[in-house]
Motif scaffolding. Structure first.
Motif, PDB file in Angstrom:
ATOM      1  N   ALA A  28     -10.056  -5.361  27.836  1.00 23.64           N
ATOM      2  CA  ALA A  28     -10.608  -6.506  27.110  1.00 23.64           C
ATOM      3  C   ALA A  28     -12.081  -6.698  27.458  1.00 23.64           C
ATOM      4  O   ALA A  28     -12.898  -7.019  26.596  1.00 23.64           O
ATOM      5  CB  ALA A  28      -9.815  -7.772  27.425  1.00 23.64           C
ATOM      6  N   GLY A  29     -12.432  -6.488  28.732  1.00 21.50           N
ATOM      7  CA  GLY A  29     -13.823  -6.607  29.161  1.00 21.50           C
ATOM      8  C   GLY A  29     -14.711  -5.582  28.496  1.00 21.50           C
ATOM      9  O   GLY A  29     -15.816  -5.897  28.044  1.00 21.50           O
ATOM     10  N   ALA A  30     -14.235  -4.342  28.415  1.00 15.90           N
ATOM     11  CA  ALA A  30     -15.003  -3.286  27.759  1.00 15.90           C
ATOM     12  C   ALA A  30     -15.183  -3.590  26.272  1.00 15.90           C
ATOM     13  O   ALA A  30     -16.279  -3.430  25.725  1.00 15.90           O
ATOM     14  CB  ALA A  30     -14.311  -1.936  27.950  1.00 15.90           C
ATOM     15  N   LEU A  31     -14.125  -4.045  25.631  1.00 17.61           N
ATOM     16  CA  LEU A  31     -14.187  -4.368  24.213  1.00 17.61           C
ATOM     17  C   LEU A  31     -15.124  -5.555  23.962  1.00 17.61           C
ATOM     18  O   LEU A  31     -15.967  -5.513  23.062  1.00 17.61           O
ATOM     19  CB  LEU A  31     -12.791  -4.679  23.688  1.00 17.61           C
ATOM     20  CG  LEU A  31     -12.690  -5.045  22.219  1.00 17.61           C
ATOM     21  CD1 LEU A  31     -13.109  -3.877  21.340  1.00 17.61           C
ATOM     22  CD2 LEU A  31     -11.273  -5.463  21.884  1.00 17.61           C
ATOM     23  N   ALA A  32     -14.987  -6.604  24.768  1.00 15.60           N
ATOM     24  CA  ALA A  32     -15.853  -7.782  24.613  1.00 15.60           C
ATOM     25  C   ALA A  32     -17.322  -7.398  24.819  1.00 15.60           C
ATOM     26  O   ALA A  32     -18.201  -7.835  24.070  1.00 15.60           O
ATOM     27  CB  ALA A  32     -15.441  -8.881  25.587  1.00 15.60           C
ATOM     28  N   GLY A  33     -17.572  -6.568  25.825  1.00 17.09           N
ATOM     29  CA  GLY A  33     -18.940  -6.119  26.079  1.00 17.09           C
ATOM     30  C   GLY A  33     -19.500  -5.328  24.913  1.00 17.09           C
ATOM     31  O   GLY A  33     -20.639  -5.534  24.496  1.00 17.09           O
ATOM     32  N   ALA A  34     -18.694  -4.443  24.341  1.00 16.18           N
ATOM     33  CA  ALA A  34     -19.138  -3.624  23.216  1.00 16.18           C
ATOM     34  C   ALA A  34     -19.406  -4.462  21.965  1.00 16.18           C
ATOM     35  O   ALA A  34     -20.288  -4.140  21.171  1.00 16.18           O
ATOM     36  CB  ALA A  34     -18.102  -2.545  22.904  1.00 16.18           C
ATOM     37  N   CYS A  35     -18.658  -5.543  21.799  1.00 17.31           N
ATOM     38  CA  CYS A  35     -18.811  -6.420  20.621  1.00 17.31           C
ATOM     39  C   CYS A  35     -19.814  -7.536  20.854  1.00 17.31           C
ATOM     40  O   CYS A  35     -20.147  -8.264  19.916  1.00 17.31           O
ATOM     41  CB  CYS A  35     -17.476  -7.080  20.270  1.00 17.31           C
ATOM     42  SG  CYS A  35     -16.218  -5.983  19.649  1.00 17.31           S
ATOM     43  N   GLY A  36     -20.240  -7.723  22.108  1.00 14.16           N
ATOM     44  CA  GLY A  36     -21.082  -8.863  22.422  1.00 14.16           C
ATOM     45  C   GLY A  36     -20.303 -10.168  22.366  1.00 14.16           C
ATOM     46  O   GLY A  36     -20.855 -11.233  22.117  1.00 14.16           O
ATOM     47  N   ALA A  37     -19.000 -10.084  22.592  1.00 15.94           N
ATOM     48  CA  ALA A  37     -18.123 -11.253  22.503  1.00 15.94           C
ATOM     49  C   ALA A  37     -17.999 -11.954  23.851  1.00 15.94           C
ATOM     50  O   ALA A  37     -18.213 -11.362  24.907  1.00 15.94           O
ATOM     51  CB  ALA A  37     -16.731 -10.820  22.030  1.00 15.94           C
TER      52      ALA A  37
END
Length: 156
Positions: A28-37
């Motif tokens: 989730a951290g990697a995904l949020a970081g990639a999306c700027g979320a």
């Protein structure tokens, strides 16, 4: 539609402090970081002053793992550790919350309050009496969520 219109803005992930749930936090951290979320890490707990029968039942079912869901202090420690894992995986904007209640209810409450557009859970359900006591978080969250749900393979 632009790419940013399709990106997730707020991602919620639940953790109980187990290695399996921390794998979901890292994803989730990697995904949020990639999306700027914004990443919101949640941990559910039972109140330390809950009904004695409820506490006894939970302690009997969870055994040595009961400390993870009893009282807000362990939950706050759990989300702090998870936030470190998420940051290492690439999350930039991380918030943590310890929520009183059952895991699924707590996660869905956080999703509603945060107006999240993605809920991340690990695929590891609880077997046996633990599952009957606390329910299957992945199955229940997927069935009841009002936003997208990502089920992360966290076992094996």
């Amino acid at each position: 539609m632009s790419d940013s219109a399709n990106a997730y803005r707020t991602v919620v992930v639940g953790t109980d402090g187990s290695e399996s749930s921390l794998r979901a936090v890292a994803r989730a951290g990697a995904l949020a970081g990639a999306c700027g979320a914004t990443l919101v890490i949640a941990c559910a707990y039972l109140p330390a002053d809950a009904d004695d029968r409820e506490l006894t039942r939970a302690q009997d079912a969870l055994g040595d793992e009961a400390y993870q869901v009893m009282g807000s202090h362990p939950a706050e420690d759990t989300v702090r550790t998870a936030a470190e894992r998420a940051a290492k995986a690439g999350a930039g904007d991380v918030r943590t919350v310890a929520v009183q209640g059952s895991p699924v209810e707590a996660l869905l409450d956080v999703v509603r309050r945060e107006d999240a557009d993605l809920l991340v859970v690990g695929n590891r359900g609880l077997a046996g009496i633990k599952g009957r006591l606390l329910g299957s978080v992945p199955a229940d969250a997927t069935r009841r969520s009002t936003c997208d749900v990502l089920v992360v393979h966290t076992t094996g």
